[in-house]
Design an enzyme around this catalytic site. Structure first.
Site, PDB file in Angstrom:
ATOM      1  N   GLY A 184       0.826  -1.209   0.000  1.00 11.87           N
ATOM      2  CA  GLY A 184       0.000   0.000   0.000  1.00 11.87           C
ATOM      3  C   GLY A 184       0.859   1.257   0.000  1.00 11.87           C
ATOM      4  CG  PHE A 185       0.281   6.097   0.734  1.00 16.52           C
ATOM      5  CD1 PHE A 185       1.447   6.676   0.233  1.00 16.52           C
ATOM      6  CD2 PHE A 185      -0.456   6.791   1.693  1.00 16.52           C
ATOM      7  CE1 PHE A 185       1.880   7.924   0.699  1.00 16.52           C
ATOM      8  CE2 PHE A 185      -0.034   8.025   2.157  1.00 16.52           C
ATOM      9  CZ  PHE A 185       1.131   8.592   1.677  1.00 16.52           C
ATOM     10  CG  ASN A 205      -6.298  -7.563   0.339  1.00 17.58           C
ATOM     11  OD1 ASN A 205      -5.734  -6.502   0.048  1.00 17.58           O
ATOM     12  ND2 ASN A 205      -7.516  -7.604   0.853  1.00 17.58           N
ATOM     13  CE  LYS A 215      -7.255   1.480  10.616  1.00 18.63           C
ATOM     14  NZ  LYS A 215      -5.966   0.748  10.712  1.00 18.63           N
ATOM     15  CE1 TYR A 221      -9.489   2.963   7.883  1.00 25.24           C
ATOM     16  CE2 TYR A 221      -9.987   5.168   8.686  1.00 25.24           C
ATOM     17  CZ  TYR A 221      -9.061   4.221   8.310  1.00 25.24           C
ATOM     18  OH  TYR A 221      -7.724   4.500   8.369  1.00 25.24           O
ATOM     19  CG  PHE A 237      -9.475  -4.126  -1.606  1.00 25.83           C
ATOM     20  CD1 PHE A 237     -10.342  -4.334  -2.669  1.00 25.83           C
ATOM     21  CD2 PHE A 237      -9.835  -3.214  -0.620  1.00 25.83           C
ATOM     22  CE1 PHE A 237     -11.547  -3.636  -2.758  1.00 25.83           C
ATOM     23  CE2 PHE A 237     -11.038  -2.522  -0.701  1.00 25.83           C
ATOM     24  CZ  PHE A 237     -11.886  -2.736  -1.769  1.00 25.83           C
ATOM     25  CG  ASP A 255      -7.971 -10.630   3.047  1.00 28.52           C
ATOM     26  OD1 ASP A 255      -8.550 -10.081   2.093  1.00 28.52           O
ATOM     27  OD2 ASP A 255      -8.179 -10.321   4.238  1.00 28.52           O
TER      28      ASP A 255
END
Lengths: 327, 327
Positions: free
Chosen positions: A14-15, A36, A151, A147, A38, A60
């Site tokens: 990811g980022f 994963n 979290k 989200y 996504f 995942d």
């Protein structure tokens, strides 16, 4: 034979994960990136795939995994509203089942864990700037809740695995962060503005553009991760006991506040060739109005504060998006 | 051949679950009670075990289960601080994995679901009385968080399974409820006071005893469950759409407010033979100061309100504890 320390990075393609993998390799680690794909992409780690100390695992986090690591960095979770609202149930699962799998692995292997939480746990905050002791103002049943609440309960699990089982888990609440490798279509304000400006499309401001955000450049955040994880456990425990916090959690963000309108203006200033204009659209549901970190704890514990000014970070990010879109 | 409607009650051997099973049997259902007997007991359902339409399954909701039911009532979760803090990680898992298993089963079998949430999602509320649109004030990393945050994210999952997958899941936020079959050592105020008075031990009031609670008798709550589940889906959907709530959630509780001191006094009044005195102890961490439901939505949707006054419910509860402790 000298063995490199081993690190696992969930969300490693990811980022933020991709930057962290690069940094850990530079620091001499043997790095496994688990993703994963996504929202992460192989492109983010393309230059690492040949590295002798790097491995990529397509997996995942909601499914158990195994491996003997010294440090686990849990970054896996879609983090932009466009992505995390696409499949809200999977978003919550990636937070909750993801951290459960990480914590269970850490419990068995005695790995040290860095869990990345988010300023979204503060919701639409009634306290400004946000301190770690603020409990937040979050809707349990709204469209962002998958989200935010995922979290929040991940933090709870970290706190309880630490308290009840002694797992050495440290948390950061990450405020808005930007930089190269952001997803161009993640709908976050910096990538939106740059992509709009590069494409000569109008720049969309929600509301009147006076809501403020803090913008942290990715390298500053990764530096905080590394300093935090390099502290010995006794130091961390003593620090949070002294501050009477129920868990090892610190804010990491850039407290410099900019309005969304200022960000749009700076973006256009750095892209003088763009013909984009600023336009206004209604505020989306539950969008927080104002958020700014209090980073006193991170300063004290890590001797850290963000170094890279918005102007400079934005230039690097624009450069990335420019190359990526072939302009 | 006439088939009875089938109901699954998770936590069916618990305080509320056992009353619900009894009511569902009386209403003609074929009832399966699923319980891991962590806080529930076989004694609570001893009189049902021979019933031709009743089955007990010893199972933990955190593990998947299967069955074709018309209605699923999800009540499984330790609900008193003494129990849920004993193993905080398992508490969170029973909320989160439990509702995931229930919702996945409902999705595959088209069962209607009643999920029992809690007034604890409001935490230490800044709004009084609490309305369903209030977002709450909850600590993510405190000693009560395992319950509060587990229950919050369970609501989120219910809202998202409903919105994204069309599962017919209805939620109640249950405020303090009492009655026979409460666990004598669950540390909740009514059972504490009665057990202390019956044993001629001093009655412990936390703080100065001026914090208020609402006390709902169990039969009133079960009546609300049954009315809510008997409504057709279109009625429920239209109601919550009209009220602009992100999910089908209502408060159920008794809005009559009593101070903890009044409760102690009434308990002693009903047990004149007791030699107990009232004593005071410091307030535990994160204990909410004041909580009272706004039940306007439940009244409008269900034509329901609590009927059983504290005096009467307390008499039945004292009678139960008296028999149970052989006094």
């Amino acid at each position: 034979m000298h063995l490199s320390p081993k690190a696992l990075v969930t969300g490693g393609a990811g980022f933020l994960g991709s930057h962290l993998c690069r940094r850990l390799l530079a620091d001499g680690y043997d790095v496994t990136a688990l993703d994963n794909l996504f929202t992460g992409t192989k492109a983010n780690i393309a230059d690492l795939l040949d590295h002798p100390r790097f491995s990529f695992v397509l997996h995942d986090v909601t499914q158990p995994f195994w491996g003997q690591y010294d440090e686990i960095y849990n970054l896996a979770c879609p983090a932009s509203p466009i992505h995390y609202q696409k499949n809200p149930v999977e978003t919550t699962k990636s937070s909750v089942l993801g951290i459960l799998n990480v914590l269970d692995l850490a419990l068995k292997t005695k790995a040290r864990v860095l869990h990345t939480s988010t300023s979204e746990v503060y919701g639409d905050p009634l306290v400004h700037p946000q301190v770690e002791t603020y409990w937040g103002n979050v809707n349990t049943i709204g469209v962002r809740s998958c989200y935010d609440e995922g979290k929040r309960v991940a933090e709870t699990l970290c706190a309880d695995y630490r308290r009840a089982y002694g797992v050495d888990v440290r948390m950061v609440r990450i405020f808005n962060t930007y930089g190269p490798n952001m997803h161009p279509k993640d709908g976050r304000v910096i990538s939106n503005f740059i992509m709009q400006a590069l494409g000569n499309h109008d720049i969309t401001l929600f509301g009147d553009g006076s809501q403020t955000r803090s913008f942290q450049y990715c390298d500053d955040l990764i530096e905080a991760f590394r300093r935090y994880m390099s502290l010995d456990r006794a130091t961390v425990d003593a620090f949070f006991a002294r501050h009477k916090l129920g868990a090892a959690v610190i804010n990491t963000g850039n407290p410099g506040e900019y309005t969304i309108r200022e960000l749009a203006e700076e973006t256009l200033r750095q892209l003088p060739e763009s013909t984009s204009k600023m336009v206004y659209a209604p505020m989306p549901q539950d969008d927080p109005k104002r958020r700014k970190p209090d980073i006193a704890l991170a300063k004290e514990l890590l001797g850290w504060e963000p170094k890279i000014p918005l102007r400079e970070g934005l230039a690097k990010t624009i450069d990335y998006f420019r190359k990526m879109s072939g302009k």
